[in-house]
Design an enzyme around this catalytic site. Structure first.
Site, PDB file in Angstrom:
ATOM      1  N   ASP A 154       0.842  -1.186   0.000  1.00 56.98           N
ATOM      2  CA  ASP A 154       0.000   0.000   0.000  1.00 56.98           C
ATOM      3  C   ASP A 154       0.881   1.241   0.000  1.00 56.98           C
ATOM      4  OD1 ASP A 154      -2.321   1.823   0.702  1.00 56.98           O
ATOM      5  OD2 ASP A 154      -3.280  -0.132   0.971  1.00 56.98           O
ATOM      6  N   HIS A 213      -4.107   5.484   4.457  1.00 59.19           N
ATOM      7  CA  HIS A 213      -4.816   4.419   3.730  1.00 59.19           C
ATOM      8  C   HIS A 213      -4.294   3.029   4.075  1.00 59.19           C
ATOM      9  CE1 HIS A 213      -5.659   1.895   0.130  1.00 59.19           C
ATOM     10  NE2 HIS A 213      -6.783   2.595   0.050  1.00 59.19           N
ATOM     11  N   SER A 263     -11.097  -0.657  -1.406  1.00 60.77           N
ATOM     12  CA  SER A 263      -9.847  -0.767  -0.638  1.00 60.77           C
ATOM     13  C   SER A 263     -10.090  -1.400   0.712  1.00 60.77           C
ATOM     14  CB  SER A 263      -9.233   0.617  -0.419  1.00 60.77           C
ATOM     15  OG  SER A 263      -8.419   1.002  -1.492  1.00 60.77           O
TER      16      SER A 263
END
Length: 544
Positions: A178, A241, A400
């Site tokens: 990521d 994230h 995601s």
């Protein structure tokens, strides 16, 4: 198109030729330095293409090529002219040691960004070049939203009942590839994998795996052992994230702190793919496949990829295929464009493509759908860990978020039997899904096998591990056929490749109280799926 003048090319090539006559020591670095110096004759009109990494392309040479780019010595005058014209500053091998195909794949770094199409066209005219392509810039697939503290998704997928079957195994490692992952968050630090062969922060590659100080993960973008977001990136930054995804997959669970995660006891390998100080602040992954390569090198069992692009890549497809052939289960977000268009790497063969559902098992307004979807998972208002102060939490939405939920469940499946192939893992995930087509009129047949159900998957997984334990299929490894007892009542047999596709239906022959099943013609590792009375039995067979 603005190019170097003929005079400048002539000057550079003659200079290179004279230097080559004097020495070949470190010629690759010398030639590229000289060619960069020659680029002062160029007008560097830089433009930014938001779908690709500027100044980078992949180039693959043909099998048996006379041109050796791994140690380029300036012997090809035509290539020298191309390198000079486009101010190529480096030729690197990004994925060495995986297979012959990736050993012939190189990453070119160049300064004439606006002329990338011309550079690719000129390189593809060379007889030794199989292809040249732009380096796709992958984006995170998260939809930001307000904090929603309820972990509704774990109830929806029946995780609490599933944990009565297994709470996972710390031997199973999930790589979160990521933008960045915090390994110091209060609810992640004890769930982070530790590279026991590495001494932290001593500046040495102690385990000789090619990555210095990768004690708790790797920064593939900046080339160091720190997978954390930049210290300046707070909990509202896009850089949070990856930390959010890591918490969904396998935050420390049953520890009285923060959140529970489907993966429970499985471990996280943090892999950072966005550079510190990037203009996107972590929303774009410049080194996504470099991150996948690292996860392959440290023996990840599962790779979770909450990123993607609408643009396919031959190089990306090659490394994904290689990872699957190594037995790694690959999971990727299907994309947030609310379309049936393919999203990569999720749409590649060998990848479990994950769409997103809401609390009512309806497809979310943003999720992709279509024939490339394998399973759906909760992806709206998912509560998890945030980077920043190290004790922050919040809700985010996107495919995601659905992706690491599936990766965490895959971790539980492998905890029951670590020898399972990626095809077996995907089969169990799909077989355990709750059908949701009737709840989604207009999307029938476009939501994969349905929404994941952890309890049903692990129930079937446990049965697969326990049923017919006395059933013997031999020989293994096999060559032309395998045998089993005819009295078992075998009705049909299928050979499933490691990628999950049915290679062929095994021809059955009965002789002397045994059933002979013909093997596939191509050698490899296969899952033999046998239909016996009212049961389905699987065995992993090596075919030589």
């Amino acid at each position: 198109m603005e190019k170097m003048s003929l005079f400048a090319i002539h000057f550079c090539l003659n200079f290179v030729y004279k230097i080559r006559q004097q020495t070949k020591k470190d010629m690759k670095g010398l030639i590229l330095t000289l060619l960069l110096s020659c680029s002062v004759f160029c007008i560097n009109a830089q433009t930014i293409d938001t779908n690709f990494v500027d100044g980078k392309i992949y180039v693959r040479t043909v099998q048996g090529a006379s041109l050796d780019l791994s140690n380029y010595d300036s012997s090809n005058l035509v290539l020298n002219g191309i390198l000079a014209s486009y101010a190529v500053t480096d030729i690197a091998m990004p994925f060495p040691g995986v297979n012959n195909e990736l050993d012939r794949t190189f990453e070119f770094t160049f300064n004439q960004w606006s002329q990338v199409d011309a550079l690719i066209n000129e390189l593809e005219l060379l007889a030794d070049v199989e292809y040249a392509e732009k380096k796709v810039l992958h984006k995170t697939t998260m939809i930001p939203n307000d904090v929603h503290p309820s972990q509704w998704a774990l109830t929806k997928i029946q995780a609490f009942d599933a944990w009565d079957i297994t709470t996972g195994d710390a031997q199973i490692k999930i790589a979160i590839v990521d933008n960045a992952v915090s390994n110091v968050h209060e609810d992640l630090q004890s769930a982070i994998w530790v590279n026991q062969g590495e001494v932290p922060n001593n500046g040495l590659d102690d385990d000789l795996n090619g990555f210095t100080d990768d004690y708790q993960g790797w920064d593939a973008a900046d080339g160091d052992g720190n997978p954390n977001p930049p210290t300046s990136a707070g909990s509202s930054s896009p850089f949070t994230h990856g930390t959010h995804c890591a918490g969904i997959a396998s935050a420390s669970t049953n520890n009285g702190t923060g959140v529970a995660a489907i993966g429970f006891n499985t471990l996280i390998i943090p892999v950072k793919c966005s550079p510190d100080g990037s203009s996107s602040e972590g929303a774009a992954l410049t080194n996504a496949y470099d991150g996948v390569y690292y996860a392959m090198q440290v023996d990840a069992d599962i790779i979770s990829m909450s990123f993607g692009s609408e643009f396919p890549s031959l190089t990306g497809e090659s490394i994904i295929s290689a990872a699957s052939q190594m037995g790694i289960t690959l999971v990727a977000a299907a994309g947030n464009s609310a379309t049936d268009a393919p999203h990569y790497p999720a749409a590649y063969q060998n990848v479990i493509s994950v769409g997103a559902t809401n609390q009512s098992d309806m497809i979310t307004w943003f999720s992709n759908y279509g024939s490339s979807i394998d399973v759906m998972a909760p992806g709206l208002d998912i509560y998890s860990t945030l980077s920043g102060a190290g004790d922050e939490y919040g809700s985010k939405s996107g495919t995601s978020m659905a992706c690491p939920m599936v990766a965490g469940l895959a971790g539980l499946v492998l905890s029951q039997d670590p020898s399972r192939t990626p095809a077996e893992v995907e089969m169990l995930l799909e077989a355990g899904c709750d059908p949701i087509d009737l709840l989604n009129p207009g999307y029938e047949g476009m939501l994969g096998a349905g929404r994941i159900n952890a309890l049903k998957t692990l129930d079937q997984s446990a049965s697969l591990s326990e049923n017919n334990t006395n059933l013997t299929v031999y020989p293994n490894p096999a060559e032309e056929f395998v045998l089993l007892d005819a009295s078992l009542g075998l009705q049909k047999a299928e050979w499933i490749s490691v990628s999950g596709t049915i290679s062929n239906v095994g021809q059955l022959y009965e002789s002397s109280g045994e059933i002979r099943i013909a093997t596939p013609k191509s050698p490899g590792v296969y899952l033999l799926k046998m239909y016996i009375q009212n049961d389905v039995v699987h065995r992993k067979i090596v075919v030589r």
